[in-house]
Structures are given as C-alpha cells and as structure tokens.
Design an enzyme around this catalytic site. Structure first.
Site, PDB file in Angstrom:
ATOM      1  N   ILE A 121       1.105  -1.270  -0.003  1.00 41.24           N
ATOM      2  CA  ILE A 121       0.065  -0.056  -0.003  1.00 41.24           C
ATOM      3  C   ILE A 121       1.046   1.179   0.155  1.00 41.24           C
ATOM      4  O   ILE A 121       0.730   2.072  -0.505  1.00 41.24           O
ATOM      5  CB  ILE A 121      -0.956  -0.095   1.114  1.00 41.24           C
ATOM      6  CG1 ILE A 121      -1.871  -1.375   1.153  1.00 41.24           C
ATOM      7  CG2 ILE A 121      -1.645   1.296   1.014  1.00 41.24           C
ATOM      8  CD1 ILE A 121      -2.718  -1.307   2.127  1.00 41.24           C
TER       9      ILE A 121
ATOM     10  N   TYR B 101      -2.893  -9.674  15.905  1.00 37.64           N
ATOM     11  CA  TYR B 101      -2.935  -8.512  14.921  1.00 37.64           C
ATOM     12  C   TYR B 101      -4.004  -7.568  15.356  1.00 37.64           C
ATOM     13  O   TYR B 101      -3.666  -6.395  15.112  1.00 37.64           O
ATOM     14  CB  TYR B 101      -2.968  -9.359  13.735  1.00 37.64           C
ATOM     15  CG  TYR B 101      -3.390  -8.367  12.441  1.00 37.64           C
ATOM     16  CD1 TYR B 101      -2.362  -7.332  12.224  1.00 37.64           C
ATOM     17  CD2 TYR B 101      -4.466  -8.207  11.414  1.00 37.64           C
ATOM     18  CE1 TYR B 101      -2.522  -6.537  11.072  1.00 37.64           C
ATOM     19  CE2 TYR B 101      -4.769  -7.379  10.532  1.00 37.64           C
ATOM     20  CZ  TYR B 101      -3.388  -6.488  10.377  1.00 37.64           C
ATOM     21  OH  TYR B 101      -3.873  -5.506   9.463  1.00 37.64           O
TER      22      TYR B 101
END
Ligand SMILES: NC(=O)c1ccc[n+]([C@@H]2O[C@H](COP(=O)([O-])OP(=O)(O)OC[C@H]3O[C@@H](n4cnc5c(N)ncnc54)[C@H](O)[C@@H]3O)[C@@H](O)[C@H]2O)c1
Length: 340
Positions: free
Chosen positions: A16, A156
């Site tokens: 990204i 996470y």
C-alpha cells in the site's frame, strides 16, 4: 510558486505504501519513505517497489526499523514533514498466530515511536493504518465506524485496535489531528505474496492446489489498491477538527467528542463470495484451480463488509472498482512481473 508540501510515509517498500507514494508524487508532494524491509515476504519485491519510486526525483527513502527510535527520530527531525502516513507494520491475520511478538514490536512499539515524532513535530495530520479485523466478532453488517468494536480475535487485530486507542490519546493530549484507516482486504498489482489473490494466481498458473478456507463460505469486501490510495490521498487533506460539543458531530461520523480524531473505513462496500473471487481468477487465467477445501482457520472471520458512507461524506469519493476488473489487472501484472 507555492512551496511543495512534504509527506513522510512509513512502509513505502510495502504494497500500500508503494502505491500511496506514487499517488502523492503524482500530486506534486515531496515524499520521504521509511521501511525496514522485513523478510515476512520476498524482499526482492520490496526492493523493486523502492527502485520504481526512486525514478521520481521527489522521492527519497531510508531503510530502518520503526523500533529504532534514534534513527526514525533523526530522519523525522531532519525532514520535518507536514504530514505523516504510517503504514509500516506487521500485517497478516494468520501469521499472528505463529509469531505474535513481531506484532507487538512493530505495531505497538513502532507505532508509538511514530506518534512521538508526530507530536514533537506538530504535524498537520497524522494518518495511520488500522484494519477491518478491528471489528473482530461483530456480526452487525455492514461494519460502521460508529459500531462498538471491542472483540478482536487475533493479536494482529488487537495491536491495531490498540493503535487506535493510542492515537486517540495523543490526539486528545497534544491536539494532534489523527485519522485511523480501517482497510478492507486490499488487492491489486504489486500485491502481497501472503494474500489470497497472489497465492491463488500462483497456484492456478503453476498447477498446484489452492487452499480455500471454510469450504468457500467466506465473504470479503475486496478493495482495489488504486481506489484505496485515492481515498487516503483525499483524507490527507481532511484532518479531523476537535468539535466544540457533541452536537457538532454529524450522524454517522466517528469523530471523537474529546479529540481531533476519527476512524474511517476504506472499503468497496460490496460483499464478494470467496468462490466467486476464485471463479474470477480462473476465468482471467483460463485454467481451473485445483481446489483444496479447508475448515475455517483459527482467528478468521467468515465475512467482512464495509459501510463506506463516512469516507464518501468526508471526501465525496467511493471506491468502485469491480472485482473482475481488479483481478484482471492483478493477473496481467503477475504474468508480466514473473514472466509466466
Ligand atoms: N493489505 C491489506 O489488505 C491490509 C488490510 C488491513 C490493514 N492493512 C495494514 O496496512 C498497512 C500496510 O499493509 P500492506 O498490505 O502494504 O503490507 P506490507 O507488508 O506490504 O507493507 C508493510 C511494510 O512495512 C515494513 N515493516 C514491517 N515491520 C516494520 C518495522 N518494524 N519497521 C520498519 N518497517 C517495517 C515492511 O518491510 C513492509 O514493506 C499495514 O499496517 C497493514 O497491517 C493492510
């Protein structure tokens, strides 16, 4: 001529960050990258992304860990960016069961170090990556930023939710305009080798079986990377402003009553069945997959689906790329990059 604005992006060698850096350069920003080149996946792919960016004179970068505060701090104080977008971090839901410590180090300690620099610099806007996984076991869909999100299912997701809380505290204490993005399954050219589209494409082309979890009864809101970074670039110029009172917060806005802070989903707002996704990849490649149906993975959720109204209300923009078109672009990139 107006002075060029400078943006520091962490994670520019990542999927990204690479795409965002391109867009910001195209918009005339000076871009400073910072990335630790972690070996979570093929480092050559990361080096190639940086090489591409370095072809633009407006880009420079430094290799370093987020955890190395001295290095990060020295770079920040030298470069004095107007805006920081923090995308570096340990990504991946499944790997967080194998190596949870990597998430604590990169995402908790690393993010804190970025926030400390942002506070000291007093940047115009700090924007940081969170995830749709922050919605955890929520079943109310589509997921909206104003929903409670207190049941993360993996370390996470927990580190990213913690980042949101950390970001809120600094926004409150230091009046630091802060936006947290909740990204929904991002895909596209130069994508991550640990993600489904990459693994499926590779498996289908090489004739090896592909693992399909929960026997295909999975739904994902797939977001095309070009749409995603367009959304980010528009949010860069939309810093949250601390409201005078709760009455000043528009309906559906996640803006905090006590800080210049908001959380924004970036997703297509389209729930795609995993099997339809596989069909689209097969159709594009022209080969049928060897499908290995598996049970649901620990920590995974059967569906994600974004309410994208807030992004649209704030920026006038809504991601729209259809999965078939996005998959076609990815497959074309994959074939060209790997010459297959
Ligand atoms: N891709 C998605 O679908 C998705 C979805 C939700 C959230 N996110 C989040 O968006 C961000 C960017 O994701 P991506 O898909 O580009 O991942 P990526 O792994 O391609 O990029 C992350 C980059 O951060 C760097 N990095 C990792 N740990 C570091 C550390 N401790 N110090 C310095 N650099 C470090 C890596 O080398 C890598 O280049 C991540 O924070 C991720 O958690 C991504």
């Amino acid at each position: 001529m107006a002075e060029q604005r400078k943006i520091l992006i962490t994670g520019t060698a990542g999927f990204i960050g690479f795409h965002l850096a391109q867009v910001m350069l195209d918009q005339g920003w000076l871009v400073v990258g910072y990335d630790g080149m972690s070996d979570y996946y093929d480092v050559t792919l990361k080096e190639r992304r940086h090489q591409m960016l370095l072809q633009n004179a407006g880009f420079k970068c430094e290799i370093g860990q987020l955890e190395d505060f001295d290095q990060l701090h020295a770079l920040m104080m030298r470069e004095k960016p107007d805006v920081i977008v923090h995308l570096a971090g340990q990504a991946g839901v499944r790997y967080s069961l194998e190596n949870p410590r990597a998430y604590i180090e990169s995402n908790i300690v690393g993010t804190f170090n970025v926030m400390e620099c942002a506070r000291e610099l007093g940047v115009d806007h700090l924007l940081m990556a969170s995830t749709s996984s922050a919605y955890g076991s929520n079943t109310e869909m589509p997921y909206a930023e104003t929903h409670k999100a207190d049941s993360q299912l993996t370390i996470y997701a927990a580190t990213k939710k913690a980042n949101e809380a950390m970001g809120h505290s600094y926004a409150h204490l230091w009046n630091l305009p802060t936006t947290m993005f909740r990204f929904f399954t991002v895909y596209g050219p130069w994508g991550r080798p640990d993600m489904a589209l990459f693994k499926f494409t590779k498996g289908i082309i090489e004739g090896t079986p592909i693992d399909i979890y929960n026997h295909g009864e999975m739904f994902r809101d797939f977001t095309y990377v070009t749409d995603l970074v367009k959304g980010i670039s528009l949010l860069v110029d939309t810093p949250p402003v601390r409201p005078a009172s709760e009455d000043d917060i528009a309906e559906g806005d996640s803006l905090s009553a006590s800080a210049p802070f908001r959380v924004v989903n970036i997703g297509n707002s389209d729930k795609v069945r995993l099997l339809d996704f596989v069909d689209a990849i097969e159709a594009e490649i022209g080969i049928l997959a060897k499908r290995n149906y598996m049970d649901m993975q620990k920590g995974d959720v059967p569906a994600t689906w974004a309410n994208a109204d807030l992004l649209q209300n704030l920026t006038g923009y809504k991601p729209e790329t259809d999965v078939r078109a996005g998959v076609a672009n990815f497959v074309a990139w994959y074939r060209d990059y790997y010459q297959v």
